[in-house]
Design an enzyme around this catalytic site. Structure first.
Site: not given
Ligand code: RB5
Length: 152
Positions: A7-8, A64-67, A69, A97, A108, A136
């Site tokens: 995503d962005h 994504c921002g955190t990976g 979602g 594994h 991010r 497993r």
């Molecule tokens: C977008 O702002 C952010 O929520 C998305 O990239 C991600 O981090 C979600 O888990």
């Protein structure tokens, strides 16, 4: 072929990873997003997991921002094992594994240099031949979607 999606929040890191894999001569396909405008990560989780489930691509990288979602979304698909990694050790073990077929990262969270090393470890490591790991994974696949009340 390696499928990439973001995503962005993961767009800038995805471009760095694409460049890195291109320099290594690894064939890649970018499933979007294609700019930094706000985008919904489940869309790209679906496109990349479709590419793997159809056999078009062998592995995927989702950012994504955190990976978080994008990995949650990808892991909704039976047959997808997306591993959110922020270190090289986890990336290696996710392959050995867990036979992870998607690497998820947070654009991010991890810097470019570390992300390149994580991607290399993920792509270069094979699944362990040890039967217990295959067992497993089969047990994961057998988990019911709904709570199993029959044993209560
Ligand atoms: C977008 O702002 C952010 O929520 C998305 O990239 C991600 O981090 C979600 O888990």
């Amino acid at each position: 072929m390696i499928a990439l999606g973001s995503d962005h929040g993961g767009y800038a890191l995805k471009l760095e990873i694409l460049k890195h894999l291109d320099e290594r001569g690894a064939p890649c396909k970018d499933y979007g997003s294609f700019d930094e405008n706000p985008a919904d990560y489940p869309v790209y989780a679906k496109l990349v997991s479709d590419a793997i489930l159809s056999g078009e691509c062998e592995k995927g990288i989702l950012i994504c921002g955190t990976g978080v979602g994008i990995s949650i979304a990808a892991n909704r698909r039976p047959g997808i094992r997306a591993a959110l990694c922020a270190d090289v050790y986890t990336a290696r073990l996710a392959r050995m594994h867990n036979d992870a077929n998607i690497l998820a990262m947070g654009g991010r969270v991890v810097g470019t240099g570390l992300a390149r090393e994580i991607a290399d470890a993920f792509l270069e490591t094979g699944f362990s031949a040890d039967e217990r790991h295959a067992r497993r994974i089969s047990l994961i696949e057998e988990l019911p979607e709904s709570p199993d009340n029959s044993k209560s």
